[in-house]
Design a protein around this motif. Structure first.
Motif, short mmCIF file in Angstrom:
data_model
loop_
_atom_site.label_atom_id
_atom_site.label_comp_id
_atom_site.label_asym_id
_atom_site.label_seq_id
_atom_site.Cartn_x
_atom_site.Cartn_y
_atom_site.Cartn_z
N ASP A 77 -6.67 -20.05 -13.31
CA ASP A 77 -5.59 -19.18 -12.83
C ASP A 77 -5.73 -17.75 -13.36
O ASP A 77 -5.54 -16.77 -12.62
CB ASP A 77 -4.23 -19.75 -13.24
CG ASP A 77 -3.89 -21.03 -12.49
OD1 ASP A 77 -4.40 -21.21 -11.36
OD2 ASP A 77 -3.13 -21.86 -13.03
N GLY A 78 -6.07 -17.64 -14.65
CA GLY A 78 -6.27 -16.31 -15.23
C GLY A 78 -7.44 -15.59 -14.58
O GLY A 78 -7.38 -14.39 -14.27
N PHE A 79 -8.53 -16.34 -14.37
CA PHE A 79 -9.71 -15.78 -13.70
C PHE A 79 -9.34 -15.30 -12.30
O PHE A 79 -9.74 -14.21 -11.88
CB PHE A 79 -10.81 -16.84 -13.62
CG PHE A 79 -11.75 -16.64 -12.47
CD1 PHE A 79 -12.79 -15.72 -12.53
CD2 PHE A 79 -11.60 -17.38 -11.29
CE1 PHE A 79 -13.65 -15.53 -11.46
CE2 PHE A 79 -12.46 -17.20 -10.22
CZ PHE A 79 -13.50 -16.26 -10.30
N PHE A 80 -8.55 -16.10 -11.58
CA PHE A 80 -8.26 -15.81 -10.18
C PHE A 80 -7.49 -14.49 -10.04
O PHE A 80 -7.82 -13.65 -9.20
CB PHE A 80 -7.45 -16.96 -9.58
CG PHE A 80 -7.43 -16.97 -8.07
CD1 PHE A 80 -8.52 -17.42 -7.35
CD2 PHE A 80 -6.32 -16.52 -7.38
CE1 PHE A 80 -8.51 -17.42 -5.96
CE2 PHE A 80 -6.30 -16.52 -5.99
CZ PHE A 80 -7.40 -16.98 -5.29
N ARG B 15 -9.83 -11.43 -11.31
CA ARG B 15 -10.91 -11.02 -10.39
C ARG B 15 -10.35 -10.44 -9.09
O ARG B 15 -10.93 -9.53 -8.50
CB ARG B 15 -11.82 -12.21 -10.06
CG ARG B 15 -13.12 -11.72 -9.35
CD ARG B 15 -14.22 -12.70 -9.51
NE ARG B 15 -15.50 -12.13 -9.12
CZ ARG B 15 -16.17 -12.46 -8.02
NH1 ARG B 15 -15.65 -13.32 -7.16
NH2 ARG B 15 -17.35 -11.92 -7.77
N ALA B 16 -9.21 -10.98 -8.63
CA ALA B 16 -8.59 -10.42 -7.42
C ALA B 16 -8.27 -8.94 -7.63
O ALA B 16 -8.48 -8.10 -6.73
CB ALA B 16 -7.33 -11.19 -7.06
N LYS C 258 -17.84 -8.49 -11.74
CA LYS C 258 -16.39 -8.27 -11.81
C LYS C 258 -15.68 -9.56 -12.24
O LYS C 258 -14.62 -9.92 -11.73
CB LYS C 258 -15.83 -7.77 -10.47
CG LYS C 258 -16.52 -6.53 -9.92
CD LYS C 258 -16.49 -5.38 -10.92
CE LYS C 258 -17.25 -4.16 -10.41
NZ LYS C 258 -17.28 -3.05 -11.41
N ILE C 259 -16.29 -10.23 -13.21
CA ILE C 259 -15.73 -11.47 -13.76
C ILE C 259 -15.50 -11.26 -15.25
O ILE C 259 -16.40 -10.77 -15.96
CB ILE C 259 -16.70 -12.65 -13.54
CG1 ILE C 259 -16.90 -12.92 -12.04
CG2 ILE C 259 -16.19 -13.92 -14.22
CD1 ILE C 259 -18.01 -13.91 -11.73
N ASP C 260 -14.33 -11.65 -15.72
CA ASP C 260 -14.01 -11.56 -17.14
C ASP C 260 -14.60 -12.77 -17.85
O ASP C 260 -14.15 -13.90 -17.66
CB ASP C 260 -12.50 -11.50 -17.34
CG ASP C 260 -12.10 -11.19 -18.78
OD1 ASP C 260 -12.65 -11.83 -19.69
OD2 ASP C 260 -11.25 -10.30 -18.98
N THR C 261 -15.62 -12.55 -18.68
CA THR C 261 -16.33 -13.68 -19.31
C THR C 261 -15.44 -14.43 -20.30
O THR C 261 -15.55 -15.65 -20.44
CB THR C 261 -17.59 -13.19 -20.04
OG1 THR C 261 -17.23 -12.14 -20.95
CG2 THR C 261 -18.60 -12.66 -19.04
#
Length: 595
Positions: A557-560, A563-564, A545-548
């Motif tokens: 920040d975008g990842f956080f 993924r949340a 569930k991670i955007d590569t």
């Protein structure tokens, strides 16, 4: 309402006589006698000085409520049914009985726990010397009644005969409560010293200042009425034995069943060995098993007679031996079925189990449902209840009421299409809770990891699915996606980078390759060194569930936020509930965007 106890003072001599006749005995749940040599001497010193040594608590034996297996005090040979059991005072009474009443050698220990055998004496001269502490006037003599030094080559004091006791003015304490023996010893002692006036005068003072105080010493006795309920016995024992063993309901039920010659402890040990073969069940306790048994039998009574299901302490203590024998095998299988269910939810070990307490109603429910638990529709309902308990964090406190509500609610929901069980209806997950999930001490933290495994996350390098075998064989653990060293270097907030949002399960060898580098760097390293093509690596990472695309440019920040959102989607599906407040001001302030 009449009092459940009464109190009065009794002479030690009367209490010791009752112990010797087996009128006063110990409940089987009492631990063995453990006092060391010095503590025995200190106790004798207090009694001889007429200092208080604390109250003793008895329990009248023979009522309908109180039927425990009992045992005699150390040193007692007389066999009989007791009138009273000792709840508090075993160590003191055993010490007094062995040292000051029984004629047998006292088996005790040194302060360093070495086994020794002793007889105790009063040094008449030193007892009368105000400059000498009374404890120093009490002698602990080996079994052969000889004190030796120089590795046993030199005899410093020989009390092996009555004549030698008289010679050294040493009074044997084990006759102090036998008045005839005391008088005989006194007469022979005085005769051996040819009725020396100084000896007579000193012994008279010794009698008045020491012996009479010992012989007339009284203990405060609190006696509980035999009609007192077993749960009260348990509570009282825990209150008064603060320095001793904890009396669990298992200990009391064990003592109750033992009265019918059933060894519950041995039975449980065999069942525990079988349960422990499943890692997720390794911390199931005997009390857990009995509590689940009480839910099981309580539900049967509920269906037959309409009685409310309850598994509080008093209910567990009212469990009958017949109920235990009739249901123990099925319940043990219910726990094993629960373990299989948890493995299907990707919870493989006790360390990763969100709530061990939730096993109690789950095992009872699986037992009651029998073969129905294999139906997919039933499993789906149980899974929804389970995850609502985990993410609603419903099993962290006193749970007896919840156990009962959930067992009755689950069975009704599954078999009669009744209302949602209480845990489902009351559960709630706040999006900002993701940030506060920092360690595996939290049930919800462990729950998120299990959902990622259940969703099919794969190892970053091998692409292996993290099933039961690989999870254990590869030492899978929870690691940071954006490594700690990198986050600290960049100055990101710890509450964010150390939260569950930035963590995922990884094989140990994979985590070593990641090191403390930025995601873009360790991904390139994986591609170059481990020969993983970019398309495969992206697929493996996406399974977490991670955007590569986001982590390849090190956009924390975008990842956080991204993924949340995905973790909340997983939780929502597991709970079968829409998670509210994903666009609230609180959520936006915490994450920097709505979720």
């Amino acid at each position: 309402m009449a009092s459940s106890f009464h109190s009065n003072d009794k002479s030690i001599s009367e209490v010791l006589m009752s112990i010797s006749k087996a009128d006063v005995q110990l409940p089987d749940f009492q631990r063995g006698w453990v006092w060391d040599d010095y503590r025995i001497k200190a106790l004798i010193a207090s009694i001889s000085n007429s200092y208080p040594v604390g109250a003793v608590m008895f329990l009248e034996y023979g009522g309908d409520n109180i039927r425990f297996k009992y045992r005699q005090f150390t040193g007692v040979d007389f066999v009989a049914k007791p009138d009273k059991l000792v709840l508090d005072g075993q160590q003191r009474l055993t010490s007094i009985f062995c040292a000051m009443f029984s004629k047998k050698v006292v088996k005790t220990i040194t302060e360093k726990k070495a086994d020794i055998k002793r007889f105790y004496y009063l040094d008449i001269k030193n007892c009368l010397n105000p400059q000498i502490d009374r404890v120093d006037a009490i002698l602990s003599i080996p079994e052969d009644r000889k004190l030796k030094s120089d590795f046993g080559r030199k005899i410093d004091l020989d009390l092996s005969t009555r004549e030698k006791e008289f010679e050294h003015h040493m009074f044997p304490l084990n006759i102090v409560y036998d008045l005839m023996a005391c008088n005989t010893w006194q007469n022979e002692y005085q005769k051996s010293h040819k009725y020396n006036p100084d000896i007579l005068e000193r012994y008279a003072r010794f009698t008045v200042d020491v012996l009479v105080l010992i012989q007339s010493y009284k203990l405060p006795i609190i006696t509980l009425d035999k009609a007192i309920p077993k749960e009260a016995v348990c509570q009282v024992f825990e209150n008064v034995n603060t320095g001793g063993i904890e009396l669990t309901v298992f200990e009391l039920v064990t003592a109750t069943f033992a009265a019918d010659d059933f060894e519950l402890r041995k039975d449980w040990e065999k069942r525990k060995e079988a349960l422990n073969k499943q890692s997720v069940l390794s911390n199931v306790t005997a009390t857990d098993f009995l509590t689940s048994m009480t839910l099981l039998t309580g539900y049967s009574r509920h269906k037959n007679r309409g009685a409310a299901v309850s598994c509080k302490k008093k209910d567990v203590l009212n469990l009958t031996l017949e109920e235990y024998k009739n249901n123990a095998d099925q319940l043990a299988d219910g726990f094993l079925q629960a373990a299989k269910f948890l493995q299907e939810q990707r919870i493989f070990s006790e360390r990763d189990l969100p709530y061990s307490t939730q096993l109690i109603p789950m095992a009872a429910t699986f037992t009651l449902l029998g073969s129905k638990v294999h139906d997919s529709t039933v499993k789906r309902k149980i899974a929804r209840w389970y995850w609502c308990g985990v993410f609603g964090e419903m099993y962290g406190g006193a749970n007896e009421t919840r156990y009962a509500l959930d067992v009755t609610g689950l069975i009704s929901w599954i078999t009669e299409n009744g209302q949602d069980p209480d845990t489902i209806s009351r559960s709630y997950f706040n999006p900002t809770r993701l940030i506060s999930l920092q360690t595996r001490l939290s049930a919800a933290y462990k729950g998120v990891m299990a959902l990622l495994l259940k969703a099919g996350c794969s190892d970053f390098i091998s692409g292996s699915a993290m099933d039961f075998t690989t999870f254990l064989d590869e030492n899978t653990d929870i690691h940071h996606v954006f490594p700690r060293a990198y986050c600290e270097k960049k100055g990101y907030k710890r509450e964010k980078w150390n939260s569950i949002v930035n963590k995922t399960p990884l094989f140990a060898r994979t985590n070593r390759i990641l090191g403390g580098n930025a995601p873009s760097e360790y991904l390139n390293k994986i591609e170059n060194d481990s020969k993983v093509i970019a398309a495969d690596l992206d697929k493996f990472i996406t399974s977490h569930k991670i955007d590569t695309a986001i982590i390849r440019i090190d956009d924390f920040d975008g990842f956080f936020v991204n993924r949340a959102k995905k973790l909340l989607d997983l939780i929502s599906i597991a709970m079968g509930k829409t998670i509210s407040n994903r666009d609230s001001e609180e959520t936006i302030a915490a994450f920097g965007d709505k979720l």
